[in-house]
Scaffold this active site. Structure first.
Site, PDB file in Angstrom:
ATOM      1  N   ASP A 361       0.890  -1.016   0.029  1.00 28.34           N
ATOM      2  CA  ASP A 361      -0.049   0.003   0.136  1.00 28.34           C
ATOM      3  C   ASP A 361       0.953   1.223  -0.074  1.00 28.34           C
ATOM      4  O   ASP A 361       1.931   1.005   0.461  1.00 28.34           O
ATOM      5  CB  ASP A 361      -0.922   0.001   1.288  1.00 28.34           C
ATOM      6  CG  ASP A 361      -1.394   1.277   1.424  1.00 28.34           C
ATOM      7  OD1 ASP A 361      -2.429   1.661   0.342  1.00 28.34           O
ATOM      8  OD2 ASP A 361      -1.489   1.699   2.527  1.00 28.34           O
ATOM      9  N   LYS A 362       0.575   2.508  -0.531  1.00 31.06           N
ATOM     10  CA  LYS A 362       1.507   3.600  -0.597  1.00 31.06           C
ATOM     11  C   LYS A 362       1.145   4.325   0.614  1.00 31.06           C
ATOM     12  O   LYS A 362       2.202   4.285   1.410  1.00 31.06           O
ATOM     13  CB  LYS A 362       1.018   4.422  -1.697  1.00 31.06           C
ATOM     14  CG  LYS A 362       1.983   5.655  -1.827  1.00 31.06           C
ATOM     15  CD  LYS A 362       1.381   6.769  -2.946  1.00 31.06           C
ATOM     16  CE  LYS A 362       0.170   7.354  -2.343  1.00 31.06           C
ATOM     17  NZ  LYS A 362       0.577   8.338  -1.081  1.00 31.06           N
ATOM     18  N   THR A 363      -0.098   4.869   0.984  1.00 34.69           N
ATOM     19  CA  THR A 363      -0.048   5.688   2.001  1.00 34.69           C
ATOM     20  C   THR A 363       0.170   4.971   3.363  1.00 34.69           C
ATOM     21  O   THR A 363      -0.342   4.034   3.898  1.00 34.69           O
ATOM     22  CB  THR A 363      -1.282   6.375   1.979  1.00 34.69           C
ATOM     23  OG1 THR A 363      -1.673   6.893   0.868  1.00 34.69           O
ATOM     24  CG2 THR A 363      -1.647   7.496   3.163  1.00 34.69           C
ATOM     25  N   THR A 508      -2.673   1.829  -4.794  1.00 36.24           N
ATOM     26  CA  THR A 508      -3.005   3.019  -4.113  1.00 36.24           C
ATOM     27  C   THR A 508      -4.328   3.641  -4.582  1.00 36.24           C
ATOM     28  O   THR A 508      -4.690   3.425  -5.702  1.00 36.24           O
ATOM     29  CB  THR A 508      -1.933   4.136  -4.093  1.00 36.24           C
ATOM     30  OG1 THR A 508      -2.287   5.232  -3.466  1.00 36.24           O
ATOM     31  CG2 THR A 508      -1.591   4.406  -5.800  1.00 36.24           C
ATOM     32  N   LYS A 536      -9.364  -3.334  -4.014  1.00 33.57           N
ATOM     33  CA  LYS A 536      -7.926  -3.773  -3.848  1.00 33.57           C
ATOM     34  C   LYS A 536      -7.921  -5.247  -3.519  1.00 33.57           C
ATOM     35  O   LYS A 536      -6.920  -5.944  -4.168  1.00 33.57           O
ATOM     36  CB  LYS A 536      -7.416  -3.109  -2.503  1.00 33.57           C
ATOM     37  CG  LYS A 536      -7.158  -1.683  -2.470  1.00 33.57           C
ATOM     38  CD  LYS A 536      -6.305  -1.182  -1.476  1.00 33.57           C
ATOM     39  CE  LYS A 536      -5.894   0.175  -1.563  1.00 33.57           C
ATOM     40  NZ  LYS A 536      -5.136   0.680  -0.523  1.00 33.57           N
ATOM     41  N   ASP A 555      -1.557  -0.967   6.060  1.00 28.92           N
ATOM     42  CA  ASP A 555      -1.810  -0.041   7.207  1.00 28.92           C
ATOM     43  C   ASP A 555      -3.269   0.425   7.575  1.00 28.92           C
ATOM     44  O   ASP A 555      -3.771   0.762   8.625  1.00 28.92           O
ATOM     45  CB  ASP A 555      -0.792   0.775   7.773  1.00 28.92           C
ATOM     46  CG  ASP A 555      -1.210   2.026   7.077  1.00 28.92           C
ATOM     47  OD1 ASP A 555      -1.672   2.424   5.699  1.00 28.92           O
ATOM     48  OD2 ASP A 555      -0.752   3.246   7.734  1.00 28.92           O
TER      49      ASP A 555
END
Length: 666
Positions: A361-363, A508, A536, A555
Site C-alpha cells: 500500500d502507498k499511504t 494506491t 483492492k 496499514d
C-alpha cells in the site's frame, strides 16, 4: 451501524474465546497428565528393571494401579487427540491427530490386555510420555499462533458511539448511532468522526479519509460533498444529511469484503501434518505386515507377534514429531518478536518463504502518511528559498488546515505576524516583517488572473504534488510543493526484495501522477493507481491469477480485505487495529525493510522445520525394521527400552536444532 455489526462481533469474539479456551485446555491437560505420569513411570516394570528398583516398589496389585493411572491419562490427556482423530476421519483427511490416536490407542489396548492375562510387555509408560509430549507440543503451537482475526470487531470500533442530531425543533441531541435514519441531519465538529455516510448541507472543512480510502491528501468538503462514515473531520464544523446507515454504508461493505475473503482463503495443511499422514500409513501397514510375517510365515505365537506389531506401531509415532515444528515455531516467534515482528498465522508465515510478489500500500507504508514539503521554488531573486519557507511557515502556523500544518512544521524559524486572515478555500494571509504575505492555492491565482510559467512547477505538478504559491506585497515570489513523504527506508526495502527475486508492486487510491512518482522514486516493478477500496482485494486476486504467491503490506482499513485475500498479509503495526487484526504477520515498526527480513526468517525457519522432521522421523528407517524383527535371526531385536532410547535421542536432537535457529539469528 453498530447494531448491524453486533452479530459479526459476537461471532468473532466467540471464535477468539474458543481459541483461548483450547490453549488453556491443552495447558491444563498437560500439567495434570504430567503429574500422573511420574507414578506411571515408577510403577512400570520396564523402568523398574532399568533402575533396579523393582524389589523396593513392587506390591500386590501394582499393575492394576498402573492400569488405573494409565486409563486416566489415556482418556483425559488423550481426549483432544481421540476427538481430533474422529474429526479427521469424518473429513477423510488423516493427519497428526490420527497418528497420535493410533499410537496411544494401540499402546493402551495392548497393555491393558497384558495386565489382564496376555503374555507380553506393558507400554503404559510409552503411552503417558507420548501423550505428555504431544500435549506440550500442541500447547506451544497454539499459544504461539493465538490471536484469531478480530478484524470485523475492530472495524465496528471505528465508528463513533453517538451522533449530534438536529431535532425537528432545532435543538441538538446526542443519540446512539443505531438510531440514525436516512434523512436525519447531524452536526460534525472539528476533530470528530463522521457518524454515517451522507452529504454536507452546510459548512466547509477538509476530511481525512486515508484510513478508509487510501487517499493521502485531506479531501476538501463543502455543501454538496459526499462524506464517509468513520472518516475524521478536519478544521471546520459541518452539517451532514445522513444517506446510508447499517449494511448499506461504505464501512459495512468493507466488512463484508473482509468476511468474504476470510471465508474463501484456503487452509493449507502444515508440514507436520503432511509428515503425519505418511507415518500413519507406515504405522498401519508396518504393523499389519509385521503381524502377518510372524504369524503366517515365521510360525510364532500370537503374543510374540502382537508385541512386535505394537512396538512397530508405537515407535512409528516419535515423541520428537510432536515437538519438531512447535519448537521451531516457538523459537522463530521469539526471534521475530525481538526484531519487531508478530507472527499471527503460522501457515502463512511458512508460505512467506515462497513469495514471488510483494504488493505495498502507498499511504502509511511506503510513505509516512503525512504531508510534507518536498520542493521550494524561487520565482524571484529577491528572496532565498529559506526565506520563502520562513515567510510561508510563519503565516501557516496560525492555520488549522493539514497543508498549512505541513508548511509550518517544515521550518524551524517562525517570524511574528500581524493581521492574520484565512481566505476560505484558498489559503491565508498576514503581515510578516511589515510585508503583506499571502499563501494561496492555484485556484486563487486563476481567480486573480495571475499566470505561472515555470518548468520546475510543471514537473512537480505532473508528479501529482500539491503546489501552493507565496505572494509578497502582491507579487508572486515563490512556490512550495507538498506530497505524502516517502519513507527513507522504502527504496532499500524494494532493493532487498528484488535481490531475493521478488517482484515489488504498489496499490494506491491516489491518482496516477502521485503513484508514478512514488514508484519511480523507490524502484517498483509495477503500480496500480486510483484503486478503490472495494477493488483492492480484486486486484490482489488478479495478481495471484498470474500464478504468483503474493504478499500484501498495508496499514489502513481499506487494506483489510486485500490483506486477508493475499497469500501472506503483512500489516504495519502503527496502522489501524483493523489492518493488524486482518494480517498474518504484523511489523511493529513502520519500516518496510522488515518485509524482506521476515521473508528471510521464514526461509530459515522452514529449513529448520524440515531438518527437525528429518531427525524426528529419520530414525524410523532404522528403528521400524529392527522393531519388526528383520535381524531376529542374527540375534538382534529392538525391544521397547531401546526404542525409547532412540526416541529420546531424536527428541534431544530436535530441541538442540531448534535452539540453533536462535543462535544463528542473534
Amino acid at each position: 451501524m453498530k447494531e448491524s455489526m453486533n452479530h459479526e462481533n459476537m461471532k468473532h469474539e466467540g471464535h477468539g474465546e474458543h481459541h483461548a479456551h483450547m490453549v488453556e485446555d491443552f495447558k491444563k491437560r498437560f500439567w495434570i497428565s504430567l503429574i500422573f505420569t511420574f507414578p506411571i513411570l515408577i510403577l512400570s516394570p520396564l523402568i523398574q528393571n532399568i533402575l533396579k528398583i523393582s524389589e523396593v516398589l513392587s506390591f500386590n496389585g501394582s499393575l492394576y494401579v498402573l492400569f488405573g493411572l494409565s486409563t486416566f491419562v489415556y482418556f483425559y490427556g488423550g481426549y483432544p487427540f481421540l476427538k481430533g482423530f474422529s474429526n479427521e476421519m469424518k473429513t477423510k483427511k488423516p493427519g497428526m491427530m490420527t497418528l497420535i490416536a493410533i499410537a496411544i490407542s494401540t499402546a493402551y489396548l495392548y497393555s491393558s490386555i497384558v495386565v489382564f492375562g496376555l503374555e507380553g510387555k506393558i507400554f503404559f509408560w510409552e503411552l503417558a510420555t507420548l501423550i505428555d509430549i504431544m500435549l506440550l507440543g500442541h500447547w506451544i503451537e497454539m499459544k504461539s499462533i493465538m490471536g484469531a482475526s478480530k478484524a470485523l470487531e475492530e472495524l465496528a470500533k471505528l465508528m463513533p458511539s453517538e451522533a449530534h442530531k438536529i431535532m425537528s425543533d432545532g435543538t441538538l441531541k446526542d443519540v446512539p448511532l443505531q438510531e440514525l435514519q436516512p434523512g436525519d441531519i447531524v452536526v460534525v465538529k472539528p476533530g470528530e468522526k463522521i457518524p454515517a455516510d451522507g452529504v454536507v448541507i452546510e459548512g466547509e472543512t477538509s476530511i481525512n479519509e486515508s484510513m478508509l480510502t487510501g487517499e493521502s491528501k485531506p479531501v476538501p468538503k463543502k455543501t454538496g460533498s459526499m462524506v464517509i462514515g468513520a472518516s475524521v473531520n478536519g478544521e471546520g464544523s459541518v452539517n451532514v444529511k445522513v444517506q446510508k446507515t447499517g449494511k448499506d454504508s461504505f464501512l459495512s461493505q468493507v466488512i463484508d469484503l473482509v468476511k468474504e475473503a476470510q471465508e474463501s482463503k484456503s487452509k493449507t495443511q502444515d508440514l507436520a501434518n503432511r509428515a503425519a499422514v505418511w507415518l500413519t500409513i507406515i504405522a498401519l501397514s508396518g504393523g499389519a505386515i509385521t503381524f502377518f510375517v510372524w504369524i503366517v510365515l515365521m510360525g510364532k505365537d500370537i503374543a510374540f507377534a502382537l508385541e512386535r506389531t505394537v512396538t512397530v506401531m508405537v515407535i512409528t509415532c516419535p515423541h520428537a514429531l510432536g515437538l519438531a515444528v512447535p519448537l521451531v515455531v516457538a523459537v522463530s516467534t521469539a526471534i521475530a518478536a525481538k526484531n519487531g515482528f508478530l507472527i499471527r498465522e503460522r501457515s502463512a508465515f511458512e508460505r512467506a518463504r515462497n513469495l514471488q510478489a510483494v504488493i505495498f500500500d502507498k499511504t502509511g507504508t511506503l510513505t509516512e502518511g503525512r504531508f510534507g514539503v518536498t520542493n521550494i521554488i524561487r520565482l524571484s531573486i529577491d528572496f532565498t528559498e529559506q526565506e520563502i519557507l520562513e515567510y510561508a511557515a510563519s503565516v501557516e502556523l496560525h492555520s488549522e488546515h493539514p497543508i498549512a500544518k505541513a508548511i509550518a512544521t517544515a521550518s524551524d524559524k517562525h517570524i511574528k505576524i500581524e493581521e492574520f486572515k484565512a481566505i476560505p478555500g484558498k489559503g491565508a494571509e498576514a503581515k510578516v516583517n511589515g510585508k503583506h504575505v499571502m499563501v494561496v492555492s492555484p485556484g486563487f491565482l486563476r481567480e486573480k488572473g495571475i499566470k505561472v510559467e515555470n518548468k520546475k512547477i510543471s514537473e512537480i505538478m505532473s508528479e501529482g504534488k500539491t503546489v501552493v504559491y507565496i505572494l509578497i506585497d502582491g507579487e508572486l515570489k515563490g512556490a512550495i510543493g507538498l506530497a505524502d513523504i516517502i519513507r527513507a527506508e522504502s527504496k532499500e526495502a524494494v532493493a532487498k526484495l528484488k535481490e531475493m527475486g521478488i517482484k515489488c508492486m504498489m496499490l494506491t487510491g491516489d491518482n496516477k501522477q502521485v503513484a508514478q512518482w512514488v514508484s519511480k522514486e523507490v524502484g517498483l516493478d509495477e503500480y496500480f493507481a486510483e484503486v478503490l477500496p472495494q477493488e483492492k482485494s480484486k486486484k490482489v486476486k488478479e495478481i495471484q491469477s498470474r500464478n504468483l504467491v503474493v504478499a500484501m503490506t498495508g496499514d489502513g482499513v481499506n487494506d483489510a480485505p486485500a490483506l486477508v485475500q493475499s497469500d501472506v498479509g503483512i500489516a504495519i503495526g502503527a496502522g489501524t487495529d483493523v489492518a493488524v487484526e486482518s494480517a498474518d504477520i504484523v511489523l511493529v515498526r513502520n519500516d518496510p525493510r522488515d518485509v524482506a527480513t521476515i521473508i528471510s526468517l521464514a526461509k530459515t525457519t522452514y529449513k529448520k522445520m524440515v531438518q527437525n522432521l528429518a531427525w524426528a522421523t529419520g530414525y524410523n528407517a532404522v528403528a521400524i525394521p529392527l522393531a519388526a524383527g528383520v535381524l531376529y535371526s542374527n540375534g538382534i531385536l529392538l525391544d521397547p527400552a531401546m526404542g525409547a532410547a532412540l526416541m529420546s535421542l531424536s527428541t534431544v536432537i530436535v530441541a538442540i536444532n531448534a535452539k540453533l535457529l536462535r543462535i544463528g539469528k542473534q
